[in-house]
Design an enzyme around this catalytic site. Sequence first.
Site, PDB file in Angstrom:
ATOM      1  N   ASP A  35       0.877  -1.191  -0.057  1.00 22.72           N
ATOM      2  CA  ASP A  35       0.078   0.042  -0.012  1.00 22.72           C
ATOM      3  C   ASP A  35       0.902   1.439  -0.156  1.00 22.72           C
ATOM      4  OD1 ASP A  35      -1.769   2.085   0.597  1.00 22.72           O
ATOM      5  OD2 ASP A  35      -2.756   1.188   2.249  1.00 22.72           O
ATOM      6  N   GLU A  45      29.191   8.315   5.249  1.00 22.00           N
ATOM      7  CA  GLU A  45      29.048   6.805   5.475  1.00 22.00           C
ATOM      8  C   GLU A  45      29.495   5.943   4.061  1.00 22.00           C
ATOM      9  OE1 GLU A  45      27.214   2.800   5.454  1.00 22.00           O
ATOM     10  OE2 GLU A  45      26.981   4.279   3.905  1.00 22.00           O
ATOM     11  N   CYS A  82      25.711   7.867  10.338  1.00 21.13           N
ATOM     12  CA  CYS A  82      25.089   9.175   9.985  1.00 21.13           C
ATOM     13  C   CYS A  82      25.375  10.334  10.912  1.00 21.13           C
ATOM     14  CB  CYS A  82      23.602   8.874   9.843  1.00 21.13           C
ATOM     15  SG  CYS A  82      22.896   7.472   9.203  1.00 21.13           S
ATOM     16  N   SER A  86      17.414  -0.842  15.204  1.00 22.03           N
ATOM     17  CA  SER A  86      17.931   0.410  14.848  1.00 22.03           C
ATOM     18  C   SER A  86      16.897   1.563  15.437  1.00 22.03           C
ATOM     19  CB  SER A  86      17.929   0.668  13.419  1.00 22.03           C
ATOM     20  OG  SER A  86      17.006   0.820  12.752  1.00 22.03           O
ATOM     21  N   HIS A 126      17.777  13.781  13.327  1.00 17.20           N
ATOM     22  CA  HIS A 126      18.469  12.946  12.065  1.00 17.20           C
ATOM     23  C   HIS A 126      17.015  12.285  11.727  1.00 17.20           C
ATOM     24  CE1 HIS A 126      20.178  10.183   9.819  1.00 17.20           C
ATOM     25  NE2 HIS A 126      19.786   9.086  10.595  1.00 17.20           N
ATOM     26  N   ASN A 186      16.819   9.088   2.746  1.00 18.78           N
ATOM     27  CA  ASN A 186      17.836   9.388   3.728  1.00 18.78           C
ATOM     28  C   ASN A 186      19.086   9.712   3.184  1.00 18.78           C
ATOM     29  OD1 ASN A 186      19.358   8.885   6.010  1.00 18.78           O
ATOM     30  ND2 ASN A 186      19.052   6.857   6.299  1.00 18.78           N
TER      31      ASN A 186
HETATM   32  N1  CAA Z   1      -0.661   2.814   5.811  1.00 18.90           N
HETATM   33  C1  CAA Z   1      -0.260   3.841   6.577  1.00 18.90           C
HETATM   34  N2  CAA Z   1       1.028   3.390   7.507  1.00 18.90           N
HETATM   35  C2  CAA Z   1       1.245   1.970   7.221  1.00 18.90           C
HETATM   36  C3  CAA Z   1       0.682   1.204   6.596  1.00 18.90           C
HETATM   37  C4  CAA Z   1      -0.419   1.719   5.575  1.00 18.90           C
HETATM   38  N3  CAA Z   1      -1.060   0.880   4.777  1.00 18.90           N
HETATM   39  N4  CAA Z   1       1.203  -0.001   6.533  1.00 18.90           N
HETATM   40  C5  CAA Z   1       2.357  -0.040   7.667  1.00 18.90           C
HETATM   41  N5  CAA Z   1       2.129   1.156   8.059  1.00 18.90           N
HETATM   42  C6  CAA Z   1       3.141   2.033   8.908  1.00 18.90           C
HETATM   43  C7  CAA Z   1       3.317   0.882  10.323  1.00 18.90           C
HETATM   44  O1  CAA Z   1       2.454   0.874  11.148  1.00 18.90           O
HETATM   45  C8  CAA Z   1       4.734   1.518  10.520  1.00 18.90           C
HETATM   46  O2  CAA Z   1       4.309   2.588  11.312  1.00 18.90           O
HETATM   47  P1  CAA Z   1       4.751   2.990  12.785  1.00 18.90           P
HETATM   48  O3  CAA Z   1       6.446   2.559  13.050  1.00 18.90           O
HETATM   49  O4  CAA Z   1       4.680   4.481  13.410  1.00 18.90           O
HETATM   50  O5  CAA Z   1       4.099   2.017  13.889  1.00 18.90           O
HETATM   51  C9  CAA Z   1       5.365   2.184   9.333  1.00 18.90           C
HETATM   52  O6  CAA Z   1       4.267   2.189   8.230  1.00 18.90           O
HETATM   53  C10 CAA Z   1       6.470   0.987   8.874  1.00 18.90           C
HETATM   54  O7  CAA Z   1       5.796   0.075   8.973  1.00 18.90           O
HETATM   55  P2  CAA Z   1       6.810  -1.189   9.330  1.00 18.90           P
HETATM   56  O8  CAA Z   1       7.423  -1.334  10.716  1.00 18.90           O
HETATM   57  O9  CAA Z   1       5.988  -2.716   9.119  1.00 18.90           O
HETATM   58  O10 CAA Z   1       7.848  -1.239   8.212  1.00 18.90           O
HETATM   59  P3  CAA Z   1       9.172  -2.502   7.898  1.00 18.90           P
HETATM   60  O11 CAA Z   1       9.209  -3.517   9.036  1.00 18.90           O
HETATM   61  O12 CAA Z   1       8.967  -2.899   6.665  1.00 18.90           O
HETATM   62  O13 CAA Z   1      10.276  -1.423   7.914  1.00 18.90           O
HETATM   63  C11 CAA Z   1      12.011  -0.034   9.018  1.00 18.90           C
HETATM   64  C12 CAA Z   1      10.334  -0.306   8.681  1.00 18.90           C
HETATM   65  C13 CAA Z   1      12.502  -0.975   9.845  1.00 18.90           C
HETATM   66  C14 CAA Z   1      12.062   1.283   9.363  1.00 18.90           C
HETATM   67  C15 CAA Z   1      12.588  -0.202   7.436  1.00 18.90           C
HETATM   68  O14 CAA Z   1      12.589   0.665   6.454  1.00 18.90           O
HETATM   69  C16 CAA Z   1      14.285  -0.130   7.549  1.00 18.90           C
HETATM   70  O15 CAA Z   1      14.843  -1.284   7.968  1.00 18.90           O
HETATM   71  N6  CAA Z   1      14.794   1.028   7.404  1.00 18.90           N
HETATM   72  C17 CAA Z   1      16.384   1.163   7.541  1.00 18.90           C
HETATM   73  C18 CAA Z   1      16.782   1.445   8.869  1.00 18.90           C
HETATM   74  C19 CAA Z   1      16.667   2.723   9.597  1.00 18.90           C
HETATM   75  O16 CAA Z   1      16.111   3.674   8.733  1.00 18.90           O
HETATM   76  N7  CAA Z   1      16.296   2.742  10.745  1.00 18.90           N
HETATM   77  C20 CAA Z   1      16.361   4.292  11.536  1.00 18.90           C
HETATM   78  C21 CAA Z   1      16.927   4.198  12.593  1.00 18.90           C
HETATM   79  S1  CAA Z   1      18.780   4.030  12.324  1.00 18.90           S
HETATM   80  C22 CAA Z   1      19.184   5.443  11.859  1.00 18.90           C
HETATM   81  O17 CAA Z   1      18.590   6.586  12.049  1.00 18.90           O
HETATM   82  C23 CAA Z   1      20.638   5.501  11.105  1.00 18.90           C
HETATM   83  C24 CAA Z   1      20.156   5.452   9.512  1.00 18.90           C
HETATM   84  O18 CAA Z   1      20.021   6.742   9.167  1.00 18.90           O
HETATM   85  C25 CAA Z   1      20.234   4.499   8.978  1.00 18.90           C
END
Ligand code: CAA
Length: 385
Positions: free
Chosen positions: A30, A80, A112, A202, A234, A273
Amino acid sequence: MTSIGIHDLTVSTAHHVIDLAELAEAGGVDPAKFRVGLGQDRMSVPAADEDIVTMGAAAALPLLERHGTEGIRTVLFATESGVDQSKSAGLFVHELLGLPRTMRVVEFKQACYAATAALQSALGIVARNPGERVLVIASDVARYELDSPGEPTQGAGAVAMLVTADPALLAIEPVSGVAARDVDDFWRPNDSTTAVVDGRLSLTAYLGALTTAWDDFAARGGVEVAEIDRFCFHQPFTKMARKALKGLAQHTGADLKDSLQEETFPYNRELGNTYTASLYSGLASLLDHDDTLAGKRIGLFSYGSGAVGEFFTGIVQPGYQSLRRRDAVEAELDGRVPLTLAEYRELHSAEHPSDTDWETPRVTQGPFRFTGIRRQARQYEVRQA
Ligand code: CAA
């Protein structure tokens, strides 16, 4: 004591763009998950003839055109996604920009966070020699594996900052709160072009570093949370900053509304990012979008996986509006060339070993190009007018 801080800052990005709605639909997701759930609309993708060097030099060029090079004796390049294990990417930029030979040039690394380490070092250099100015460049290409949860949080971009005494934009206050803990939340082995990430970990590592850094900030005499007028976090994806503000509100018991940071989001929703540059493109966005900041205090939180954090504050200077570049940033974002998903996947998967000579195709229109590899060394050129 004379104030020291960010005199001016500029943002630049990559040539291509992917619309996350398209990526979502192709993956059977979605689109609201990326737009609302992650708070991201698009992500920049570098062309074959650009990288952190060309983006960093392109970000710094308008800064130098506006302020000249006099007094600059140090270039600090934070990234990075370094292009060499030994040589600083700053040296390529130094050459492309035609900077003076009498110069200290070095690269900073800590995921970062590195741009904040560079900024703090620059503040120290200027404190010791107030006549000097330091060019800080943060430039990154955020890459995760195709079809992984991190894929929609990729992006690319650079921010260049001039750090001086009596700055025109943001005077950085002396108190800073820091945090460090060895944690495997996100890292990139030497032989990998994509990050390894434990997404869930993370998020908690980020929020943990924030509260530790905040407590250190408070213990060292930092201002009360109510004395901070805006927050800039960040932003690996902009929703993370909402989680951070909520976490800080819970931790301090303060009522912190998202309106205190909303204007930090517009650029990063588009860029994706940008790792080291992300906090500072958030700051650029805030300064470019909010007219009421003169004399206001901004709280900034820098996070680097692995994991470190730093919370610090700065006071926006009167007249900051005269340095804005919103039109230029929006023109660059709007001018990005969309890739089809097939083209994007091919670019993402392309491998160019450093022991094989190759020439990049001529794709970009920017001021600097990465032209390829010759005798294992990266080659760059300044576009001829
Ligand atoms: N409509 C609206 N929202 C929806 C939705 C829909 N149809 N379906 C899901 N969502 C929401 C979820 O509820 C969730 O929100 P909340 O966290 O507020 O509950 C959000 O969308 C993401 O959904 P998921 O958690 O299911 O997503 P995911 O598991 O597929 O991946 C993630 C999320 C773990 C962040 C992934 O994108 C990832 O690994 N990213 C890279 C790591 C990262 O950025 N980490 C951040 C901290 S580390 C850091 O800051 C250093 C850096 O720069 C990397």
